[in-house]
Design a protein around this motif. Structure first.
Motif, PDB file in Angstrom:
ATOM      1  N   ALA A   3      21.856  -5.377 -16.988  1.00 51.21           N
ATOM      2  CA  ALA A   3      21.396  -6.195 -18.114  1.00 51.21           C
ATOM      3  C   ALA A   3      22.104  -5.790 -19.408  1.00 51.21           C
ATOM      4  CB  ALA A   3      19.881  -6.061 -18.273  1.00 51.21           C
ATOM      5  N   LEU A   4      22.317  -4.490 -19.606  1.00 51.89           N
ATOM      6  CA  LEU A   4      23.021  -4.029 -20.806  1.00 51.89           C
ATOM      7  C   LEU A   4      24.485  -4.452 -20.801  1.00 51.89           C
ATOM      8  CD1 LEU A   4      21.441  -0.476 -21.139  1.00 51.89           C
ATOM      9  CD2 LEU A   4      21.152  -2.387 -22.747  1.00 51.89           C
ATOM     10  N   LYS A   5      25.120  -4.468 -19.622  1.00 51.34           N
ATOM     11  CA  LYS A   5      26.506  -4.932 -19.533  1.00 51.34           C
ATOM     12  C   LYS A   5      26.613  -6.405 -19.936  1.00 51.34           C
ATOM     13  CE  LYS A   5      29.779  -2.984 -17.863  1.00 51.34           C
ATOM     14  NZ  LYS A   5      30.874  -2.273 -18.542  1.00 51.34           N
ATOM     15  N   GLU A   6      25.635  -7.208 -19.517  1.00 47.79           N
ATOM     16  CA  GLU A   6      25.624  -8.618 -19.917  1.00 47.79           C
ATOM     17  C   GLU A   6      25.474  -8.741 -21.429  1.00 47.79           C
ATOM     18  OE1 GLU A   6      22.719 -10.917 -17.768  1.00 47.79           O
ATOM     19  OE2 GLU A   6      23.346 -10.073 -15.851  1.00 47.79           O
ATOM     20  N   LEU A   7      24.591  -7.951 -22.011  1.00 47.65           N
ATOM     21  CA  LEU A   7      24.406  -7.951 -23.461  1.00 47.65           C
ATOM     22  C   LEU A   7      25.697  -7.536 -24.161  1.00 47.65           C
ATOM     23  CD1 LEU A   7      22.687  -8.064 -26.076  1.00 47.65           C
ATOM     24  CD2 LEU A   7      21.957  -5.728 -25.558  1.00 47.65           C
ATOM     25  N   ALA A   8      26.348  -6.489 -23.660  1.00 50.53           N
ATOM     26  CA  ALA A   8      27.565  -5.968 -24.279  1.00 50.53           C
ATOM     27  C   ALA A   8      28.729  -6.952 -24.198  1.00 50.53           C
ATOM     28  CB  ALA A   8      27.953  -4.642 -23.635  1.00 50.53           C
ATOM     29  N   ARG A   9      28.714  -7.865 -23.234  1.00 48.66           N
ATOM     30  CA  ARG A   9      29.758  -8.892 -23.149  1.00 48.66           C
ATOM     31  C   ARG A   9      29.637  -9.902 -24.288  1.00 48.66           C
ATOM     32  NH1 ARG A   9      29.795  -7.890 -17.580  1.00 48.66           N
ATOM     33  NH2 ARG A   9      28.014  -9.135 -16.979  1.00 48.66           N
ATOM     34  N   GLU A  10      28.424 -10.063 -24.818  1.00 50.62           N
ATOM     35  CA  GLU A  10      28.202 -11.074 -25.839  1.00 50.62           C
ATOM     36  C   GLU A  10      28.043 -10.514 -27.252  1.00 50.62           C
ATOM     37  OE1 GLU A  10      25.164 -13.862 -24.717  1.00 50.62           O
ATOM     38  OE2 GLU A  10      25.723 -13.697 -22.600  1.00 50.62           O
TER      39      GLU A  10
END
Length: 168
Positions: free
Chosen positions: A102-109
């Motif tokens: 979930a944090l990786k998805e956040l960090a992509r945006e």
């Protein structure tokens, strides 16, 4: 029945009891740490969100709350960046992976940085690797990503008791 069979039955029953207790503890919902709060430190409009992983990696309701906060941070256009504060010795592999994903998805945006407290080990360290940068005090206990498995060696005991194991 003879003593060896009774002992084998007792050990089997103990193993089943331990398994049942472990499953209950894993599936029992835990209470959320504290209610969400929003505090304006300066200005208005754009925001930086603080996400916290303090103590063991959350499970149950605590995990759901954290994943919800991460999702909301990703979807809220007024949130411009996120800071992840980690003070955790780690925890369950499955929950740690869910948080990391979930944090990786956040960090992509949006920009995501992490800051360590006194401990960021194992799963605590792993979730922070989703951030672009990690800030840590020199005295923080950091690292040791991995899995620990405890496998008792009972072959000698079983041999002394005359118990044999047959694998089908």
């Amino acid at each position: 029945m003879n003593r060896k069979r009774w002992l084998a039955l007792l050990l089997f029953g103990l193993a089943l009891t331990l398994l049942a207790v472990g499953l209950v503890r894993l599936t029992r919902p835990q209470e959320s740490g504290r209610p969400w709060r929003e505090t304006t430190l300066y200005g208005h409009g754009e925001k930086v969100v603080l996400l916290e992983v303090v103590g063991s990696i959350p499970v149950g309701r605590g995990l759901e709350d954290l994943l919800s906060q991460i999702r909301q941070a990703r979807e809220d256009p007024s949130i411009r960046a996120a800071v992840l504060f980690v003070d955790s010795p780690g925890g369950s592999v499955t929950e740690t992976e869910a948080i990391h994903r979930a944090l990786k998805e956040l960090a992509r945006e949006k920009p995501l940085v992490a800051a360590f407290g006194t401990v960021a080990a194992s799963g605590g360290y792993y979730v922070a690797t989703a951030a672009r940068e990690i800030f840590t005090p020199a005295t923080a206990i950091t690292g040791s990503m991995g899995v620990i498995a405890v496998l008792p060696q009972v072959q000698g005991l079983l041999a002394k008791l005359g118990i044999q194991v047959e694998v089908l």
